[in-house]
Each structure stands twice: as C-alpha cells, then as structure tokens.
Design a protein around this motif. Structure first.
Motif, short mmCIF file in Angstrom:
data_model
loop_
_atom_site.label_atom_id
_atom_site.label_comp_id
_atom_site.label_asym_id
_atom_site.label_seq_id
_atom_site.Cartn_x
_atom_site.Cartn_y
_atom_site.Cartn_z
N VAL A 105 4.00 -48.72 35.26
CA VAL A 105 3.99 -47.78 36.38
C VAL A 105 2.57 -47.73 36.91
O VAL A 105 1.64 -47.43 36.17
N LYS A 106 2.44 -48.05 38.19
CA LYS A 106 1.13 -48.04 38.84
C LYS A 106 1.26 -47.26 40.14
O LYS A 106 2.12 -47.57 40.97
N ASN A 107 0.43 -46.23 40.28
CA ASN A 107 0.47 -45.36 41.46
C ASN A 107 1.88 -44.81 41.70
O ASN A 107 2.34 -44.74 42.84
N GLY A 108 2.56 -44.47 40.62
CA GLY A 108 3.88 -43.86 40.73
C GLY A 108 5.01 -44.85 41.00
O GLY A 108 6.15 -44.44 41.18
N VAL A 109 4.71 -46.15 41.02
CA VAL A 109 5.74 -47.16 41.29
C VAL A 109 5.97 -47.99 40.03
O VAL A 109 5.03 -48.57 39.48
N MET A 110 7.23 -48.03 39.59
CA MET A 110 7.59 -48.81 38.41
C MET A 110 7.79 -50.26 38.82
O MET A 110 8.47 -50.54 39.80
N THR A 111 7.18 -51.17 38.07
CA THR A 111 7.38 -52.60 38.31
C THR A 111 7.81 -53.26 37.01
O THR A 111 7.47 -52.80 35.92
N MET A 112 8.57 -54.33 37.15
CA MET A 112 8.97 -55.12 36.00
C MET A 112 8.85 -56.58 36.41
O MET A 112 9.28 -56.96 37.47
N ARG A 113 8.20 -57.37 35.53
CA ARG A 113 8.02 -58.78 35.85
C ARG A 113 8.03 -59.59 34.56
O ARG A 113 7.70 -59.09 33.48
N ALA A 114 8.40 -60.86 34.71
CA ALA A 114 8.34 -61.77 33.57
C ALA A 114 6.88 -62.03 33.23
O ALA A 114 6.03 -62.10 34.11
N VAL A 115 6.59 -62.16 31.95
CA VAL A 115 5.24 -62.47 31.48
C VAL A 115 5.04 -63.98 31.60
O VAL A 115 5.78 -64.75 30.99
N GLU A 116 4.09 -64.38 32.42
CA GLU A 116 3.80 -65.80 32.63
C GLU A 116 2.97 -66.35 31.47
O GLU A 116 2.11 -65.66 30.95
N ASN A 117 3.23 -67.58 31.08
CA ASN A 117 2.44 -68.30 30.06
C ASN A 117 2.51 -67.67 28.68
O ASN A 117 1.61 -67.89 27.87
N GLY A 118 3.51 -66.88 28.39
CA GLY A 118 3.69 -66.33 27.05
C GLY A 118 2.94 -65.03 26.81
O GLY A 118 2.03 -64.67 27.54
N LEU A 119 3.36 -64.34 25.76
CA LEU A 119 2.78 -63.07 25.37
C LEU A 119 1.81 -63.31 24.21
O LEU A 119 2.22 -63.75 23.13
N THR A 120 0.54 -63.02 24.44
CA THR A 120 -0.49 -63.27 23.42
C THR A 120 -0.55 -62.12 22.42
O THR A 120 -0.53 -60.95 22.80
N ILE A 121 -0.64 -62.51 21.14
CA ILE A 121 -0.84 -61.55 20.07
C ILE A 121 -2.21 -61.89 19.47
O ILE A 121 -2.38 -62.91 18.80
N GLU A 122 -3.18 -61.04 19.76
CA GLU A 122 -4.56 -61.27 19.32
C GLU A 122 -4.67 -61.07 17.80
O GLU A 122 -3.92 -60.29 17.22
N PRO A 123 -5.63 -61.75 17.15
CA PRO A 123 -5.80 -61.58 15.70
C PRO A 123 -6.14 -60.14 15.34
O PRO A 123 -6.90 -59.47 16.04
N GLY A 124 -5.50 -59.66 14.28
CA GLY A 124 -5.74 -58.30 13.82
C GLY A 124 -5.06 -57.23 14.66
O GLY A 124 -5.25 -56.04 14.42
N LYS A 125 -4.26 -57.63 15.64
CA LYS A 125 -3.61 -56.67 16.56
C LYS A 125 -2.10 -56.69 16.36
O LYS A 125 -1.52 -57.63 15.81
N THR A 126 -1.46 -55.63 16.87
CA THR A 126 -0.01 -55.51 16.86
C THR A 126 0.46 -55.32 18.30
O THR A 126 -0.11 -54.53 19.04
N VAL A 127 1.49 -56.08 18.68
CA VAL A 127 2.12 -55.93 19.99
C VAL A 127 3.52 -55.38 19.77
O VAL A 127 4.29 -55.95 18.99
N THR A 128 3.81 -54.27 20.43
CA THR A 128 5.12 -53.65 20.31
C THR A 128 5.91 -53.86 21.58
O THR A 128 5.45 -53.50 22.67
N LEU A 129 7.08 -54.47 21.46
CA LEU A 129 8.00 -54.60 22.58
C LEU A 129 8.94 -53.41 22.46
O LEU A 129 9.68 -53.30 21.47
N ALA A 130 8.87 -52.50 23.44
CA ALA A 130 9.60 -51.24 23.36
C ALA A 130 10.01 -50.80 24.77
O ALA A 130 9.43 -51.27 25.76
N PRO A 131 10.98 -49.89 24.87
CA PRO A 131 11.35 -49.39 26.19
C PRO A 131 10.12 -48.86 26.93
O PRO A 131 9.28 -48.18 26.34
#
Length: 164
Positions: A75-101
C-alpha cells in the motif's frame, strides 16, 4: 505450580514442521480455502536463510493451479498494488522472509478446483542455490490468519532436492 506449568506446556500447539534445503529452513506453509468458482488463491510460508550467502526463490509450481507466481502486495499513498516479483525473491543471509497475507505471497492462478479446508497442496519451490523442495500447504478456513491460529500441523517433505 508444577501442575500449572505442565498443563500450559501440554496445551500448547505443536510446533510446525520445518524442512531444510541447503542453508534455507522453510516452515509455516499454509493456504486459505477459496469460495466456489474462485480462480485464484494465496499461499504463505516462511523462509529463513541460515547461511552466509543470499539465495533466491526463482520458481514455484503445483498441479492444482496452471501457474504459481511470487507476488508482492503493498500500500503506497493509500493505494493497494499487487505485482509479480521479477527475477525471484531474494533471501539474504541471516534473514527471514515471510510470505503472508498483505505482503509477499504465492499467487496461485487458474485453480483447477476450489481449495477446501483440510486439503494438502504440494508445491515445488525452486531456489537458485538450494535446489528443488516440495512443501505441502495446509489449507485453513476462508478467513484464517495462519496455521498457528488454527492450531493445525504442517506437513512438509523434501523431494528430489538438487544442488545448483
């Protein structure tokens, strides 16, 4: 006092199973039931990178949908957007990525049948370094907030993991 402590431990929900793929740990895999006629659904999970190098989720597939993409909702400036992630989803070392609603999620397109509570949906995750892993999404109720809220147990397995 001991009886109170024991009852609180015994009454706690079981910790969701985790699957390891290279330096990645994948857990909390779930989805929501869909209404009849729905052609899309969402999948959610957590990926933790315990290694010293980044990895990327580059592809996702499952027999129950024609196509599965990693999407980002924002949500940016009150507008919800949804888009495909280009070139894959990066998971940095030592980090956690949560795919959630409301954030990153698996967008399951052209579902072949409605998703019903109690269903088990195998999805294949393809990582750039960790290889291929099959994870089973547990389908929760339509308005579920996550597997912990339902007290459900996750069912995950590795299948044909290969190193790249």
């Amino acid at each position: 006092m001991l009886a109170v402590m024991m009852s609180s431990l015994l009454g706690a929900p079981a910790r969701a199973e985790e699957v390891k793929a290279g330096d990645l740990v994948i857990s909390q895999a779930w989805s929501r039931a869909t209404p009849r006629g729905a052609k899309t659904g969402g999948g959610f999970l957590t990926i933790e990178n315990k290694g010293s190098a980044p990895d990327r989720l580059v592809a996702v597939s499952g027999d129950f949908a024609d196509k599965i993409e990693v999407h980002e909702m924002a949500v940016k400036n009150g507008v919800m957007t949804m888009r495909a992630v280009e070139n894959g989803l990066t998971i940095e070392p030592g980090k956690t990525v949560t795919l959630a609603p409301g954030g990153y999620h698996l967008m399951m397109l052209d579902l072949k049948a409605p998703l019903k509570q109690g269903d088990k949906l195998p999805v294949t995750l393809q990582f750039e370094k960790a290889g291929t892993v099959v994870v089973t999404l547990d389908v929760q109720g339509v308005g579920a907030k996550g597997p912990a809220a339902e007290g459900g147990k996750m069912d995950m397995k590795m299948d044909g993991m290969k190193k790249m």
